[in-house]
Write a protein that holds these residues in place. Structure first.
Motif, PDB file in Angstrom:
ATOM      1  N   SER B 254       0.824  -1.211   0.000  1.00 48.14           N
ATOM      2  CA  SER B 254       0.000   0.000   0.000  1.00 48.14           C
ATOM      3  C   SER B 254       0.858   1.260   0.000  1.00 48.14           C
ATOM      4  N   ILE B 255       2.024   1.193   0.596  1.00 44.91           N
ATOM      5  CA  ILE B 255       2.839   2.406   0.710  1.00 44.91           C
ATOM      6  C   ILE B 255       3.248   2.909  -0.673  1.00 44.91           C
ATOM      7  N   GLY B 258       0.923   5.301  -1.852  1.00 41.38           N
ATOM      8  CA  GLY B 258       1.169   6.588  -1.222  1.00 41.38           C
ATOM      9  C   GLY B 258       2.207   7.385  -1.994  1.00 41.38           C
ATOM     10  N   GLY B 279      -6.596  11.633  -0.442  1.00 33.52           N
ATOM     11  CA  GLY B 279      -6.575  10.358   0.271  1.00 33.52           C
ATOM     12  C   GLY B 279      -7.516   9.362  -0.371  1.00 33.52           C
ATOM     13  N   VAL B 282      -6.153   8.109  -3.736  1.00 34.06           N
ATOM     14  CA  VAL B 282      -5.097   7.102  -3.568  1.00 34.06           C
ATOM     15  C   VAL B 282      -5.707   5.768  -3.153  1.00 34.06           C
ATOM     16  N   GLU B 347      -6.526   1.571   6.323  1.00 36.73           N
ATOM     17  CA  GLU B 347      -5.225   1.818   5.713  1.00 36.73           C
ATOM     18  C   GLU B 347      -4.586   3.090   6.273  1.00 36.73           C
ATOM     19  N   PRO B 350      -0.252   4.812   3.148  1.00 35.04           N
ATOM     20  CA  PRO B 350      -0.275   5.736   2.009  1.00 35.04           C
ATOM     21  C   PRO B 350      -0.769   7.125   2.401  1.00 35.04           C
ATOM     22  N   LEU B 351      -1.641   7.167   3.414  1.00 35.54           N
ATOM     23  CA  LEU B 351      -2.180   8.470   3.810  1.00 35.54           C
ATOM     24  C   LEU B 351      -1.140   9.323   4.535  1.00 35.54           C
ATOM     25  N   LEU B 353       1.897   9.501   3.701  1.00 33.56           N
ATOM     26  CA  LEU B 353       2.766  10.098   2.695  1.00 33.56           C
ATOM     27  C   LEU B 353       2.125  11.297   2.005  1.00 33.56           C
ATOM     28  N   ILE B 354       0.790  11.307   1.928  1.00 32.70           N
ATOM     29  CA  ILE B 354       0.185  12.469   1.279  1.00 32.70           C
ATOM     30  C   ILE B 354      -0.210  13.520   2.307  1.00 32.70           C
TER      31      ILE B 354
ATOM     32  N   VAL C 414       8.613   6.219   5.033  1.00 33.17           N
ATOM     33  CA  VAL C 414       7.675   7.014   5.838  1.00 33.17           C
ATOM     34  C   VAL C 414       8.406   8.115   6.593  1.00 33.17           C
TER      35      VAL C 414
END
Lengths: 269, 423, 461
Positions: B254-255, B258, B279, B282, B347, B350-351, B353-354, C414
């Motif tokens: 998942s990353i 992101g 979000g 993505v 999740e 990924p969130l 990262l944004i 991250v």
């Protein structure tokens, strides 16, 4: 080629008032590299019942699926030759298959009502083809179709119940009602009784007799007695070839071909 | 081989059999044990956050100190200073306290206590010049003491509360002035730096908007793609490439999505950072294969006789599929979609990262307001040092799991209730 | 703004649906049989022609809008040779955020004229967007309206549009993969211009924090030495290995037990229970690892006189292993169920016990499927982020000791990208380089795993 000549010769000896509804010339079907039908030449007479008999896998179902272009659905299937409906070629790229199927209805081996109400099953065709301008006309169409299929009395009080809840024989008659709801010219029946019990079969046969007044009917059947009972003309298929085509009476009493004779008397099949 | 030897061997074989079976049972039990430990751990830690301690304080609403009168407008009340009467009321708890200790006294209630007094006055204007008993949120440390999460017996300098505070606190308990009740503000407050004031409302709203955007994008696109692949796609190279891509995307970490969002949506399209809009986009890309795959399975399960029936009536391919096949595949598709969305709801990576990790102390009103989501809130609070946030984190997890359970049960219900078994 | 336009387009096409339907009915003298298609299809036709061209224009306009404005606004800066692309991007994003009143801090005065230019340009472009969209809608509507009056076969046209739309949706999967690869590649290439790919893949020193200090006091040579990713690769592998040590035995035996021994009732209850483990969000596991398992291990370690750091590879790995159990057990269960019964019966018939049958007959037959499922689980473990971010620590140690902190690819991505990152420095780009490594690595494993599983399925189904 010898058979074809004979058939044509004999065909010409028939009642000249008969109108040919569908005629096929040199119709061949291929599933990938495998040829399933070989040069079929056959004329279907209007308002008559034509039965197609033969051992399983002989290509009779494949043949009737050509007539309403249902073989288009199968990816690998290739149909060659000519199919004329009322003298007009339909086996071309430009033919609108949906219009053909509107004119040539089909009833399948296993009853396949949509998982919708009885009413919606019958109303589906008229709806998509815009046959009814308002609800009233649609109601009439549904009622008439169910009456013609001899199902009305059994289901008139439960039109909103699912069609899949009916018994096998009723389901098949519902499918017939569905097929005639759009007022086709021809009805193709692919072993319509093979999944039914004898009582339901008798009912369907009665119905076929009634329907032939207004429709041209082609029925594929396993049962020779059924062919003898319901049809006027009979064609015998074997290994993808049309062996013999003639009046039903003639085929069952005095076939020209030895193979037909053997099949009918139960020596193989 | 003699008979004795044979029996011996047989015994050995049976022993091995039992051992093997035991390993199996042990593994299953172990897996379930892990699940229960996890759940019990979270619930025991988090259930406290749904309750809070309040102190009932007698406050004198002095006209002069507030600068208000009976006809004051709402605006004047808004601007009035309630700190002073609050302080006066607190000082009553420990009269003659030295100046130094006064700060400790004030620290006993939450930093927003004056606001709570103001709110109380707002709804009870009749109390002007009278003494009223006002419930005020206690500071997080005393709240934790009350819940038994802080040991009292360690030396004072290692505690976050003083003996003096503790004495007054116990005094109030004995006078029945401390009440313990359901913590509505946890559900209605936005995030805060103070544990006793922090709530999940902002991240709840953020999660709602994010999942909404994700649903709006992924559901129609996923269904259309699945229908195309299952019903219309010709067997050629392009179709094959699409299929391979769908299957692989379902297994991409998942990353990576992101990174895609950061690189494309934020840095190329300049979409607003930290927002549910991005979000959701993505997550939609991530959810897409998870919708396409079950939807295709559901379409595949519809028997071909239904398609043939409609086609033989002269329905076109599109009509056949849309009228007859898709409705039958709906239950399977919907349950697949809900499960995909429930994964999206949980999740986090990924969130992050944004940029959906910013401290948001207001409840977002639209999908283009910066906001956090529930799992990110869990991450944010778990990094906080205060003891009170541990409780809040666990409680947020409980809420998150609550939603996941609802979504998954709904999916199972749909599948069991509406999915047709074709013979 | 785009939202307003979108709702306008939606409203227009909806109304033209009804207009088109009514018009053809009138054309056909209210007799449907005079029409080539049902009247609805003429409505859909008009609505599609109204919406689609406008939506396509809007889509591409929105994509290129900012880039065009950027060219005009930054034309002055381009003349200055000291400003490279990275700086240009930075300046532009500053201008945008000032114009949108989202800029925090003091506004640089020298940018104000450009901000004004940006706002003015934005206005012009916005207005022309409106004009272009409006005329596009009018033109396509006129075309479609004329077509309708010709009584065309509207159903066929509409169905073509629907099919096209479906195809487009399906190709999104390709575009997503492209987007991932391109966006990762784009930044990674920039990264590899300042740091050699060899240093990145073989270096053993990972300290990107120091790359930030790029002023005079530190030599620029430093930049190249701090991006050695070996410790990250090692950490990732190490933690994944620990996770598999937990997940494989437990998952495998659970799968075998559920498939071969358990009663139907027991299986019906326990299988979903175990699968819940996979449904719990990873951040919950992270929290559990960081606050419960980590301290627990330290406590136990202290009792035995071992020094366990509070963030340890062991804690992260064990918890990750718990999370992965159902991935192994469910797939094993499925795979074993796919092994035909005739094999088992053959073994039973020569007097083998159940466990012997399983070990000697069933498992060898199911092996490819099991290997595939384990590979998929490994790829999950490598790509897992939250557990390691919260519980494994940040120290890039090249260590064999599971009790020490360890860091992974995902953790570093991250940590680098969280918070205010200024783009266009090697540190940020390093995250993308790590990302592309991760992407291709997991892709590689997935492709192998999926093909093994597929081959296995084909064999028995």
């Amino acid at each position: 080629m010898r058979f074809i000549l004979e058939i044509n010769l004999r065909g010409s000896g028939r009642d000249m008032n008969e109108k040919i509804k569908i005629s096929t010339r040199n119709l061949s079907v291929f599933y990938g590299p495998k040829q399933a039908l070989f040069d079929i030449n056959l004329d279907l007479v209007e308002n008559k019942v034509t039965a197609l008999i033969g051992p399983s896998g002989c290509g009779k179902s494949t043949f009737i699926r050509c007539l309403n272009r249902m073989n288009d659905v199968i990816d690998l299937c290739k149909v060659e030759g000519s199919i004329k409906v009322d003298g007009k070629e339909i086996n071309t790229k430009n033919t609108d298959v949906n219009l053909i199927r509107e004119r040539i209805g089909m009833v399948f081996q296993k009853p396949n009502p949509f998982p919708k109400s009885i009413y919606d099953n019958v109303a589906y065709g008229p709806r998509i083809h815009g046959l009814a301008e308002n609800q009233e006309i649609l109601n009439t169409i549904v009622e008439n179709s169910l009456k013609k299929a001899a199902l009305w009395n059994e289901v008139k009080d439960r039109l909103n119940q699912p069609g899949t809840g009916l018994s096998g024989g009723q389901q098949q008659r519902l499918c017939i009602a569905r097929a005639i709801s759009i007022n086709p010219e021809v009805i193709l029946m692919d072993e319509p009784c093979s999944a039914l019990d004898p009582i339901a079969t008798a009912k369907i046969e009665e119905l076929i007799d009634e329907l032939k007044k207004s429709y041209t009917i082609v029925i594929v059947t396993h049962s020779m007695s059924q062919a003898a009972r319901v049809s006027q003309n009979t064609g015998f298929f074997h290994l993808g070839k049309l062996i013999e085509f003639n009046l039903t009476e003639k085929i069952f009493k005095n076939p020209d071909n030895k193979m037909t004779q053997d099949y009918i008397t139960g020596r193989f099949g | 081989m003699s008979k004795v030897e044979k029996i011996k061997l047989l015994k050995k074989r049976y022993k091995a059999e039992r051992r093997f079976k035991f390993y199996g049972i042990l593994s299953v039990c172990l897996a379930i044990l892990f699940l229960f430990i996890l759940i019990i751990n979270i619930f025991s830690k988090g259930s406290g956050a749904f309750f809070k301690t309040e102190i009932l304080l007698n406050i004198k609403f002095d006209e002069k100190k507030l600068g208000l009168n009976i006809n004051s407008s709402d605006k004047e009340i808004q601007e009035a200073n309630f700190e002073e009467i609050l302080k006066d009321a607190l000082l009553v708890l420990a009269p003659k306290v030295p100046e130094l200790k006064q700060a400790e006294l004030i620290d006993m209630v939450s930093i927003d206590a004056a606001l709570e007094v103001k709110k109380f006055y707002f709804y009870n204007k009749g109390v002007l010049n009278k003494i009223a008993e006002v419930p005020l949120t206690l500071s997080d440390d005393l709240d934790q003491v009350y819940k038994g999460n802080f040991p009292r017996d360690i030396p004072e300098e290692r505690r976050r509360f003083s003996d003096f505070q503790l004495k007054i606190f116990d005094d109030q308990i004995s006078k029945n002035k401390i009440v313990y009740k359901f913590n509505w503000s946890f559900l209605t407050n936005a995030d805060s730096r103070e544990p006793e004031l922090a709530g999940v409302a902002s991240s709840l709203a953020g999660s709602f908007f994010t999942i909404l955007v994700c649903l709006i994008l992924s559901f129609p696109i996923g269904i259309l793609a699945a229908i195309y692949l299952e019903e219309f796609a010709p067997k050629n190279k392009i179709t094959e490439i699409i299929e391979v891509n769908v299957n692989n995307l379902a297994a991409v970490p998942s990353i990576v999505f992101g990174l895609l969002g950061l690189g494309v949506f934020l840095n190329y399209f300049y979409l607003p950072r930290s927002t549910p809009l991005v979000g959701g986009m993505v997550l939609a890309l991530m959810t897409l294969p998870r919708i396409i795959i079950p939807c295709r399975a559901a379409l595949k399960a519809v028997p071909p006789s239904i398609r043939e029936g409609a086609l033989a009536l002269g329905a076109s391919k599109v009509q056949t599929v849309m009228h007859n096949v898709v409705p039958l595949a709906m239950p399977g598709t919907l349950s697949g979609t809900i499960i995909g969305l429930s994964q999206a709801l949980g999740e986090t990576a990924p969130l992050l990262l944004i940029g959906m990790i910013a401290f948001i102390n207001v409840v977002p009103a639209t999908p283009i307001d910066p906001s956090a989501v529930l799992p990110v809130q869990v991450y944010l609070w778990s990094e906080s040092a205060e003891r009170g946030f541990v409780e809040k984190t666990s409680a947020t997890i409980i809420i998150l799991i609550f939603f996941l359970i609802i979504m998954n049960s709904f999916a199972i219900y749909l599948r069991n209730k509406f999915e047709r078994k074709w013979s | 703004m785009n939202l307003v336009i979108l709702s306008f387009i939606l409203f227009f096409s909806l109304s033209f649906f009804f207009i088109g339907k009514a018009r053809v009915l009138r054309l056909a003298n209210y007799n449907i049989k005079n029409l080539n298609s049902l009247p609805e299809y003429y409505g859909y036709y008009l609505a599609a022609w109204c919406a689609l061209p406008a939506l396509i224009i809007l889509f591409f306009w929105s994509i290129f809008e900012l880039s065009i404005i950027k060219i005009f606004v930054l034309s002055d800066f381009k003349l200055d040779p000291t400003i490279d692309d990275n700086k240009l991007n930075l300046i532009f994003s500053q201008i945008v955020s000032i114009a949108e009143k989202k800029f925090s801090g003091t506004i640089p005065q020298n940018l104000i004229p450009y901000v004004e230019k940006f706002i003015a340009l934005n206005k012009i472009i916005e207005l022309s967007k409106f004009a272009v969209l409006f005329s596009a809608i009018i033109l396509s509507l006129i075309f479609a309206y004329r077509q309708i009056l010709k009584n065309i076969k509207a159903r066929e046209s509409v169905e073509k549009i629907i099919r096209g739309l479906m195809f487009l949706c399906a190709t999104l999967a390709i575009f997503t993969t492209f987007g991932i690869v391109l966006s990762l590649l784009f930044e990674s290439i920039k990264f590899f211009t300042s740091v050699s790919i060899f240093d990145f893949l073989t270096g053993t020193n990972w300290a990107p924090g120091r790359a930030f200090v790029r002023d005079a006091s530190v030599q620029t040579a430093n930049v190249e030495n701090v991006f050695g990713a070996i410790p990250l690769f090692w950490g990732t592998t190490f933690i994944a290995a620990i996770a598999m040590c937990v997940a494989v035995p437990v998952g495998l035996f659970s799968g075998i037990f559920l498939a071969e021994y358990s009663s139907r009732k027991f299986r019906k209850i326990t299988k979903p229970l175990i699968e819940i483990l996979a449904g719990i969000p990873t951040v919950v596991y992270g929290f559990f690892a960081a606050l419960t398992v980590g301290p627990l291990f330290r406590l136990v370690g202290e009792k035995f006189g071992l020094e366990v750091s509070s963030e340890s590879a062991l804690a992260a790995g064990v918890v990750m292993g718990i999370m992965i159990i159902p991935y192994v057990s469910s797939l094993t269960d499925d795979v074993i169920n796919a092994v035909p019964n005739s094999l088992r019966e053959g073994s039973f018939a020569i007097g083998a016990t159940k466990s012997e049958t399983i070990k000697k007959v069933v498992l060898p037959a199911a092996l490819p499927g099991i290997v595939g499922s384990i590979l998929l689980a490994i790829s999950r473990a490598i790509g897992e982020t939250m557990i390691v971010v919260m519980a494994a620590g940040l120290a890039a140690n090249l260590t064999l000791n599971p009790l020490e902190a360890s860091t992974t690819i995902t953790t570093q991505i991250v940590t680098i990208l969280i918070g205010d990152q200024s783009f266009n420095n090697p540190k940020t780009q390093a995250a993308f380089a790590l990302g592309i490594t991760l992407f291709f690595f997991t892709l590689f494993i997935n492709v192998i795993a999926l093909s093994i599983v597929k081959k296995f399925r084909e064999k028995y189904e």
